[in-house]
Design a protein around this motif. Structure first.
Motif, PDB file in Angstrom:
ATOM      1  N   ARG A 119       0.831  -1.197   0.000  1.00  0.00           N
ATOM      2  CA  ARG A 119       0.000   0.000   0.000  1.00  0.00           C
ATOM      3  C   ARG A 119       0.871   1.255   0.000  1.00  0.00           C
ATOM      4  O   ARG A 119       0.608   2.226  -0.720  1.00  0.00           O
ATOM      5  N   SER A 120       1.954   1.229   0.796  1.00  0.00           N
ATOM      6  CA  SER A 120       2.856   2.363   0.855  1.00  0.00           C
ATOM      7  C   SER A 120       3.511   2.604  -0.502  1.00  0.00           C
ATOM      8  O   SER A 120       3.591   3.744  -0.977  1.00  0.00           O
ATOM      9  N   LYS A 121       3.967   1.514  -1.165  1.00  0.00           N
ATOM     10  CA  LYS A 121       4.592   1.660  -2.475  1.00  0.00           C
ATOM     11  C   LYS A 121       3.583   2.151  -3.513  1.00  0.00           C
ATOM     12  O   LYS A 121       3.913   2.977  -4.365  1.00  0.00           O
ATOM     13  N   ALA A 122       2.360   1.642  -3.407  1.00  0.00           N
ATOM     14  CA  ALA A 122       1.330   2.063  -4.356  1.00  0.00           C
ATOM     15  C   ALA A 122       1.027   3.550  -4.218  1.00  0.00           C
ATOM     16  O   ALA A 122       0.884   4.269  -5.213  1.00  0.00           O
ATOM     17  N   LEU A 123       0.931   4.030  -2.994  1.00  0.00           N
ATOM     18  CA  LEU A 123       0.661   5.454  -2.774  1.00  0.00           C
ATOM     19  C   LEU A 123       1.835   6.314  -3.232  1.00  0.00           C
ATOM     20  O   LEU A 123       1.643   7.403  -3.779  1.00  0.00           O
ATOM     21  N   THR A 124       3.063   5.807  -3.014  1.00  0.00           N
ATOM     22  CA  THR A 124       4.237   6.542  -3.486  1.00  0.00           C
ATOM     23  C   THR A 124       4.219   6.682  -5.003  1.00  0.00           C
ATOM     24  O   THR A 124       4.451   7.761  -5.551  1.00  0.00           O
ATOM     25  N   LEU A 125       3.922   5.565  -5.669  1.00  0.00           N
ATOM     26  CA  LEU A 125       3.828   5.608  -7.123  1.00  0.00           C
ATOM     27  C   LEU A 125       2.711   6.540  -7.579  1.00  0.00           C
ATOM     28  O   LEU A 125       2.839   7.254  -8.573  1.00  0.00           O
ATOM     29  N   PHE A 126       1.608   6.523  -6.828  1.00  0.00           N
ATOM     30  CA  PHE A 126       0.482   7.387  -7.167  1.00  0.00           C
ATOM     31  C   PHE A 126       0.895   8.862  -7.104  1.00  0.00           C
ATOM     32  O   PHE A 126       0.624   9.647  -8.020  1.00  0.00           O
ATOM     33  N   HIS A 127       1.579   9.252  -6.010  1.00  0.00           N
ATOM     34  CA  HIS A 127       1.972  10.647  -5.862  1.00  0.00           C
ATOM     35  C   HIS A 127       3.025  11.044  -6.891  1.00  0.00           C
ATOM     36  O   HIS A 127       3.036  12.184  -7.371  1.00  0.00           O
ATOM     37  N   GLN A 128       3.928  10.123  -7.238  1.00  0.00           N
ATOM     38  CA  GLN A 128       4.879  10.417  -8.305  1.00  0.00           C
ATOM     39  C   GLN A 128       4.147  10.656  -9.618  1.00  0.00           C
ATOM     40  O   GLN A 128       4.501  11.549 -10.389  1.00  0.00           O
ATOM     41  N   SER A 129       3.134   9.827  -9.843  1.00  0.00           N
ATOM     42  CA  SER A 129       2.330  10.007 -11.045  1.00  0.00           C
ATOM     43  C   SER A 129       1.615  11.350 -11.020  1.00  0.00           C
ATOM     44  O   SER A 129       1.521  12.045 -12.032  1.00  0.00           O
ATOM     45  N   MET A 130       1.118  11.746  -9.850  1.00  0.00           N
ATOM     46  CA  MET A 130       0.439  13.028  -9.724  1.00  0.00           C
ATOM     47  C   MET A 130       1.406  14.188  -9.970  1.00  0.00           C
ATOM     48  O   MET A 130       1.026  15.214 -10.548  1.00  0.00           O
ATOM     49  N   ASP A 131       2.672  14.030  -9.513  1.00  0.00           N
ATOM     50  CA  ASP A 131       3.662  15.085  -9.769  1.00  0.00           C
ATOM     51  C   ASP A 131       3.858  15.276 -11.268  1.00  0.00           C
ATOM     52  O   ASP A 131       3.958  16.404 -11.752  1.00  0.00           O
ATOM     53  N   ASN A 132       3.931  14.170 -11.989  1.00  0.00           N
ATOM     54  CA  ASN A 132       4.073  14.262 -13.443  1.00  0.00           C
ATOM     55  C   ASN A 132       2.843  14.903 -14.070  1.00  0.00           C
ATOM     56  O   ASN A 132       2.937  15.723 -14.987  1.00  0.00           O
ATOM     57  N   LEU A 133       1.665  14.526 -13.544  1.00  0.00           N
ATOM     58  CA  LEU A 133       0.437  15.129 -14.050  1.00  0.00           C
ATOM     59  C   LEU A 133       0.382  16.617 -13.740  1.00  0.00           C
ATOM     60  O   LEU A 133      -0.098  17.419 -14.545  1.00  0.00           O
ATOM     61  N   ASP A 134       0.885  17.001 -12.554  1.00  0.00           N
ATOM     62  CA  ASP A 134       0.897  18.413 -12.180  1.00  0.00           C
ATOM     63  C   ASP A 134       1.643  19.239 -13.214  1.00  0.00           C
ATOM     64  O   ASP A 134       1.199  20.326 -13.602  1.00  0.00           O
ATOM     65  N   GLN A 135       2.806  18.742 -13.650  1.00  0.00           N
ATOM     66  CA  GLN A 135       3.586  19.474 -14.641  1.00  0.00           C
ATOM     67  C   GLN A 135       2.804  19.629 -15.940  1.00  0.00           C
ATOM     68  O   GLN A 135       2.774  20.711 -16.536  1.00  0.00           O
ATOM     69  N   LYS A 136       2.170  18.546 -16.375  1.00  0.00           N
ATOM     70  CA  LYS A 136       1.395  18.608 -17.605  1.00  0.00           C
ATOM     71  C   LYS A 136       0.182  19.522 -17.436  1.00  0.00           C
ATOM     72  O   LYS A 136      -0.141  20.316 -18.316  1.00  0.00           O
ATOM     73  N   HIS A 137      -0.488  19.393 -16.275  1.00  0.00           N
ATOM     74  CA  HIS A 137      -1.678  20.209 -16.038  1.00  0.00           C
ATOM     75  C   HIS A 137      -1.318  21.691 -15.923  1.00  0.00           C
ATOM     76  O   HIS A 137      -2.060  22.556 -16.387  1.00  0.00           O
ATOM     77  N   THR A 138      -0.175  22.000 -15.271  1.00  0.00           N
ATOM     78  CA  THR A 138       0.237  23.393 -15.129  1.00  0.00           C
ATOM     79  C   THR A 138       0.477  24.018 -16.500  1.00  0.00           C
ATOM     80  O   THR A 138       0.090  25.154 -16.759  1.00  0.00           O
ATOM     81  N   HIS A 139       1.126  23.264 -17.385  1.00  0.00           N
ATOM     82  CA  HIS A 139       1.329  23.741 -18.755  1.00  0.00           C
ATOM     83  C   HIS A 139      -0.018  23.989 -19.439  1.00  0.00           C
ATOM     84  O   HIS A 139      -0.222  25.026 -20.097  1.00  0.00           O
ATOM     85  N   TYR A 140      -0.931  23.059 -19.252  1.00  0.00           N
ATOM     86  CA  TYR A 140      -2.260  23.200 -19.854  1.00  0.00           C
ATOM     87  C   TYR A 140      -2.999  24.408 -19.281  1.00  0.00           C
ATOM     88  O   TYR A 140      -3.603  25.192 -20.017  1.00  0.00           O
ATOM     89  N   ILE A 141      -2.906  24.591 -17.945  1.00  0.00           N
ATOM     90  CA  ILE A 141      -3.617  25.691 -17.295  1.00  0.00           C
ATOM     91  C   ILE A 141      -3.032  27.029 -17.727  1.00  0.00           C
ATOM     92  O   ILE A 141      -3.764  28.001 -17.967  1.00  0.00           O
ATOM     93  N   ASN A 142      -1.700  27.103 -17.835  1.00  0.00           N
ATOM     94  CA  ASN A 142      -1.082  28.339 -18.331  1.00  0.00           C
ATOM     95  C   ASN A 142      -1.585  28.672 -19.725  1.00  0.00           C
ATOM     96  O   ASN A 142      -1.826  29.840 -20.049  1.00  0.00           O
ATOM     97  N   ARG A 143      -1.772  27.647 -20.535  1.00  0.00           N
ATOM     98  CA  ARG A 143      -2.294  27.858 -21.883  1.00  0.00           C
ATOM     99  C   ARG A 143      -3.742  28.347 -21.824  1.00  0.00           C
ATOM    100  O   ARG A 143      -4.147  29.220 -22.595  1.00  0.00           O
ATOM    101  N   GLU A 144      -4.520  27.811 -20.880  1.00  0.00           N
ATOM    102  CA  GLU A 144      -5.904  28.250 -20.727  1.00  0.00           C
ATOM    103  C   GLU A 144      -5.982  29.702 -20.257  1.00  0.00           C
ATOM    104  O   GLU A 144      -6.834  30.467 -20.708  1.00  0.00           O
ATOM    105  N   VAL A 145      -5.076  30.093 -19.333  1.00  0.00           N
ATOM    106  CA  VAL A 145      -5.050  31.480 -18.871  1.00  0.00           C
ATOM    107  C   VAL A 145      -4.692  32.407 -20.028  1.00  0.00           C
ATOM    108  O   VAL A 145      -5.275  33.485 -20.185  1.00  0.00           O
ATOM    109  N   ALA A 146      -3.737  31.988 -20.857  1.00  0.00           N
ATOM    110  CA  ALA A 146      -3.367  32.786 -22.028  1.00  0.00           C
ATOM    111  C   ALA A 146      -4.546  32.919 -22.982  1.00  0.00           C
ATOM    112  O   ALA A 146      -4.787  33.993 -23.552  1.00  0.00           O
ATOM    113  N   THR A 147      -5.302  31.828 -23.143  1.00  0.00           N
ATOM    114  CA  THR A 147      -6.493  31.874 -23.992  1.00  0.00           C
ATOM    115  C   THR A 147      -7.528  32.837 -23.416  1.00  0.00           C
ATOM    116  O   THR A 147      -8.157  33.614 -24.153  1.00  0.00           O
ATOM    117  N   TYR A 148      -7.688  32.816 -22.094  1.00  0.00           N
ATOM    118  CA  TYR A 148      -8.621  33.744 -21.436  1.00  0.00           C
ATOM    119  C   TYR A 148      -8.195  35.188 -21.687  1.00  0.00           C
ATOM    120  O   TYR A 148      -9.027  36.052 -21.994  1.00  0.00           O
TER     121      TYR A 148
END
Length: 318
Positions: A119-148
């Protein structure tokens, strides 16, 4: 045309040095002022419209550009980014692995230990995955703000009609003029709902740092559209932000405008360097409308003793 009379009056703007507290809740003044250049200024009379400017065309490159930290702050990541479905799957995987260990080892103690480790390893992997998603989402959100930013425009006014720098920057080096508008007029109050951040006067917030936040912390667009560096505080700015679809685009010049009824204009101040042609044109336009609405007209002059402007009323009514 028009006669200038009366004693020169020193500036009467409240807080002329912009020393007031930079607050988003300060009371809206009954009159706000718009500095007008020579090119489009006269159109407030001839076409009854006022120009709105998109953020990218303003003189501050930081306009509407917050610093986004990410989609969700770490404290709320589990609740908002990790759906209950994902959490359940982690639990199921860990529990299945623990059950398998239990069958193989036949020891409840080892089974519980296996469950905790997986369970501990699974949660660690989950948060690492979320960190990667954060980077992608931040790029996407910056693009959305620019569009706004690309989908809005604003008209910027001020509490001061005597600011020397603003006369230089926004009124063609004192060759233009300033209009004072009645802020309670319906044309300036078109908010569509309580949650609408557009279509009504808002005071600019002056700050030493750019807005920085996680997207899940945003409750309105206020920090994006209203925050400027404290170095601009002397402008004492108020602005109306509007979606482009509510404005009219001039096909000839590509600029955006909104209707400005003559009744919304209360005062006009002509610059120290205004040309005789523009001065006469303004007076002609006011004379045409004198039976419809009376607008006070003033000529700005240089103070003899101070680095300041003084105003003299021009009596133009026939």
């Amino acid at each position: 045309m028009g006669t200038t009379t009366g004693t020169a009056q020193e500036p009467t703007d409240p807080d002329p040095l912009g020393q007031q507290e930079e607050s988003a809740t300060r009371a809206r003044p009954p009159i706000l002022y718009k500095y007008m250049g020579v090119e489009y200024g006269i159109e407030v009379f001839t076409k009854a419209r006022i120009k709105y400017t998109q953020p990218g065309e303003l003189n501050d490159p930081f306009e509407c550009k917050p610093f986004l930290l990410g989609p969700v702050d770490p404290e709320h990541r589990n609740e908002s980014m990790a759906s209950q479905h994902v959490k359940d799957n982690i639990e199921k995987i860990a529990q299945a692995a623990a059950n398998k260990g239990n069958r193989q080892q036949r020891r409840q103690k080892n089974s519980r230990r296996t469950y905790k480790v997986i369970r501990s390893k699974a949660l660690t992997l989950f948060h690492q995955s979320m960190d990667n998603l954060d980077q992608k989402h931040t790029h996407y959100i910056n693009r959305e703000v620019a569009t706004y930013r690309d989908r809005i425009a604003m008209v910027c006014l001020t509490e001061s009609r005597t600011n020397l720098l603003m006369w230089s920057h926004y009124a063609d080096q004192h060759a233009g003029f300033v209009i004072g508008v009645h802020t309670a007029h319906p044309c300036f109050n078109r908010q569509r709902s309580e949650a609408d951040d557009h279509n009504y006067f808002r005071p600019v917030i002056y700050s030493d740092v750019r807005p920085n936040f996680y997207m899940n912390q945003i409750r309105s667009r206020e920090p994006i559209i209203l925050t400027k560096s404290r170095e601009w505080k002397d402008e004492k700015e108020w602005r109306i932000v509007a979606p482009l679809e509510l404005l009219t685009k001039d096909p000839k010049n590509g600029k955006y405008f909104y209707d400005l009824p003559i009744e919304a204009i209360k005062e006009v101040y002509m610059g120290v360097r205004i040309s005789p042609a523009l001065r006469n044109r303004i007076i002609e336009e006011l004379v045409k409308r004198q039976d419809q609405h009376t607008i006070k007209l003033f000529q700005m002059e240089q103070s003899e003793r101070h680095y300041a402007l003084v105003e003299k009323e021009v009596h133009y009514r026939t």
